[in-house]
Motif scaffolding. Structure first.
Motif, PDB file in Angstrom:
ATOM      1  N   ARG A  53       0.847  -1.194   0.000  1.00 61.39           N
ATOM      2  CA  ARG A  53       0.000   0.000   0.000  1.00 61.39           C
ATOM      3  C   ARG A  53       0.884   1.246   0.000  1.00 61.39           C
ATOM      4  O   ARG A  53       1.164   1.806   1.064  1.00 61.39           O
ATOM      5  CB  ARG A  53      -0.895   0.025   1.235  1.00 61.39           C
ATOM      6  N   PRO A  54       1.324   1.743  -1.161  1.00 59.67           N
ATOM      7  CA  PRO A  54       2.202   2.912  -1.176  1.00 59.67           C
ATOM      8  C   PRO A  54       1.507   4.188  -0.713  1.00 59.67           C
ATOM      9  O   PRO A  54       2.162   5.137  -0.293  1.00 59.67           O
ATOM     10  CB  PRO A  54       2.644   3.031  -2.630  1.00 59.67           C
ATOM     11  N   ASP A  55       0.171   4.224  -0.754  1.00 59.93           N
ATOM     12  CA  ASP A  55      -0.531   5.406  -0.272  1.00 59.93           C
ATOM     13  C   ASP A  55      -0.409   5.559   1.244  1.00 59.93           C
ATOM     14  O   ASP A  55      -0.608   6.646   1.789  1.00 59.93           O
ATOM     15  CB  ASP A  55      -2.005   5.357  -0.669  1.00 59.93           C
ATOM     16  N   TYR A  56      -0.053   4.481   1.929  1.00 57.65           N
ATOM     17  CA  TYR A  56       0.125   4.541   3.374  1.00 57.65           C
ATOM     18  C   TYR A  56       1.285   5.450   3.749  1.00 57.65           C
ATOM     19  O   TYR A  56       1.273   6.077   4.801  1.00 57.65           O
ATOM     20  CB  TYR A  56       0.344   3.141   3.940  1.00 57.65           C
ATOM     21  N   LEU A  57       2.294   5.540   2.892  1.00 55.24           N
ATOM     22  CA  LEU A  57       3.432   6.418   3.152  1.00 55.24           C
ATOM     23  C   LEU A  57       2.994   7.876   3.184  1.00 55.24           C
ATOM     24  O   LEU A  57       3.464   8.647   4.033  1.00 55.24           O
ATOM     25  CB  LEU A  57       4.510   6.198   2.096  1.00 55.24           C
ATOM     26  N   VAL A  58       2.079   8.262   2.302  1.00 58.55           N
ATOM     27  CA  VAL A  58       1.552   9.629   2.302  1.00 58.55           C
ATOM     28  C   VAL A  58       0.745   9.868   3.582  1.00 58.55           C
ATOM     29  O   VAL A  58       0.883  10.906   4.231  1.00 58.55           O
ATOM     30  CB  VAL A  58       0.693   9.887   1.046  1.00 58.55           C
ATOM     31  N   LEU A  59      -0.077   8.903   3.961  1.00 62.18           N
ATOM     32  CA  LEU A  59      -0.861   9.015   5.187  1.00 62.18           C
ATOM     33  C   LEU A  59       0.053   9.131   6.401  1.00 62.18           C
ATOM     34  O   LEU A  59      -0.212   9.917   7.316  1.00 62.18           O
ATOM     35  CB  LEU A  59      -1.778   7.801   5.327  1.00 62.18           C
ATOM     36  N   LEU A  60       1.130   8.379   6.402  1.00 56.94           N
ATOM     37  CA  LEU A  60       2.093   8.430   7.495  1.00 56.94           C
ATOM     38  C   LEU A  60       2.731   9.810   7.594  1.00 56.94           C
ATOM     39  O   LEU A  60       2.902  10.355   8.690  1.00 56.94           O
ATOM     40  CB  LEU A  60       3.160   7.366   7.269  1.00 56.94           C
ATOM     41  N   GLY A  61       3.064  10.399   6.451  1.00 58.09           N
ATOM     42  CA  GLY A  61       3.639  11.742   6.441  1.00 58.09           C
ATOM     43  C   GLY A  61       2.666  12.797   6.928  1.00 58.09           C
ATOM     44  O   GLY A  61       3.035  13.698   7.691  1.00 58.09           O
ATOM     45  N   ILE A  62       1.417  12.683   6.518  1.00 56.58           N
ATOM     46  CA  ILE A  62       0.407  13.656   6.952  1.00 56.58           C
ATOM     47  C   ILE A  62       0.167  13.541   8.450  1.00 56.58           C
ATOM     48  O   ILE A  62       0.094  14.554   9.160  1.00 56.58           O
ATOM     49  CB  ILE A  62      -0.899  13.452   6.156  1.00 56.58           C
ATOM     50  N   ARG A  63       0.056  12.311   8.943  1.00 50.34           N
ATOM     51  CA  ARG A  63      -0.143  12.144  10.384  1.00 50.34           C
ATOM     52  C   ARG A  63       1.071  12.603  11.175  1.00 50.34           C
ATOM     53  O   ARG A  63       0.933  13.142  12.278  1.00 50.34           O
ATOM     54  CB  ARG A  63      -0.472  10.690  10.705  1.00 50.34           C
TER      55      ARG A  63
END
Length: 91
Positions: free
Chosen positions: A26-36
């Motif tokens: 899930r590469p979109d999880y990296l973006v979510l991790l950065g936002i959080r």
């Protein structure tokens, strides 16, 4: 080597491998991790500002460990950091 260091190294390697597997699937999880992580930084700074306005010491400082805890665990991670700090600060 002590047993504690060996167990900590094994835990770190396993955590890193699980994290890499999650990012691969899930590469979109990296973006979510950065936002959080960014939101946790803002929340920590806001709480520290409110503490300084009330003439209280800043409990949690921003560093990579606190930002990764906020990024991985979200708001409960920030609450956990403050709870741990208050627990050890009171004794």
């Amino acid at each position: 080597m002590s047993h504690r260091l060996i167990l900590l190294s094994i835990f770190g390697i396993v955590f890193f491998l699980v994290f890499l597997h999650a990012i691969k699937n899930r590469p979109d999880y990296l973006v979510l991790l950065g936002i959080r992580g960014l939101l946790s930084y803002v929340l920590i700074q806001l709480i520290n500002y409110m503490c300084s306005a009330a003439h209280l010491p800043a409990l949690i400082l921003s560093n990579p460990l606190t930002l990764s805890a906020g990024g991985l665990l979200g708001f409960p991670g920030i609450l956990l950091l403050y709870a741990i700090k208050l627990y050890f600060y009171s004794f």
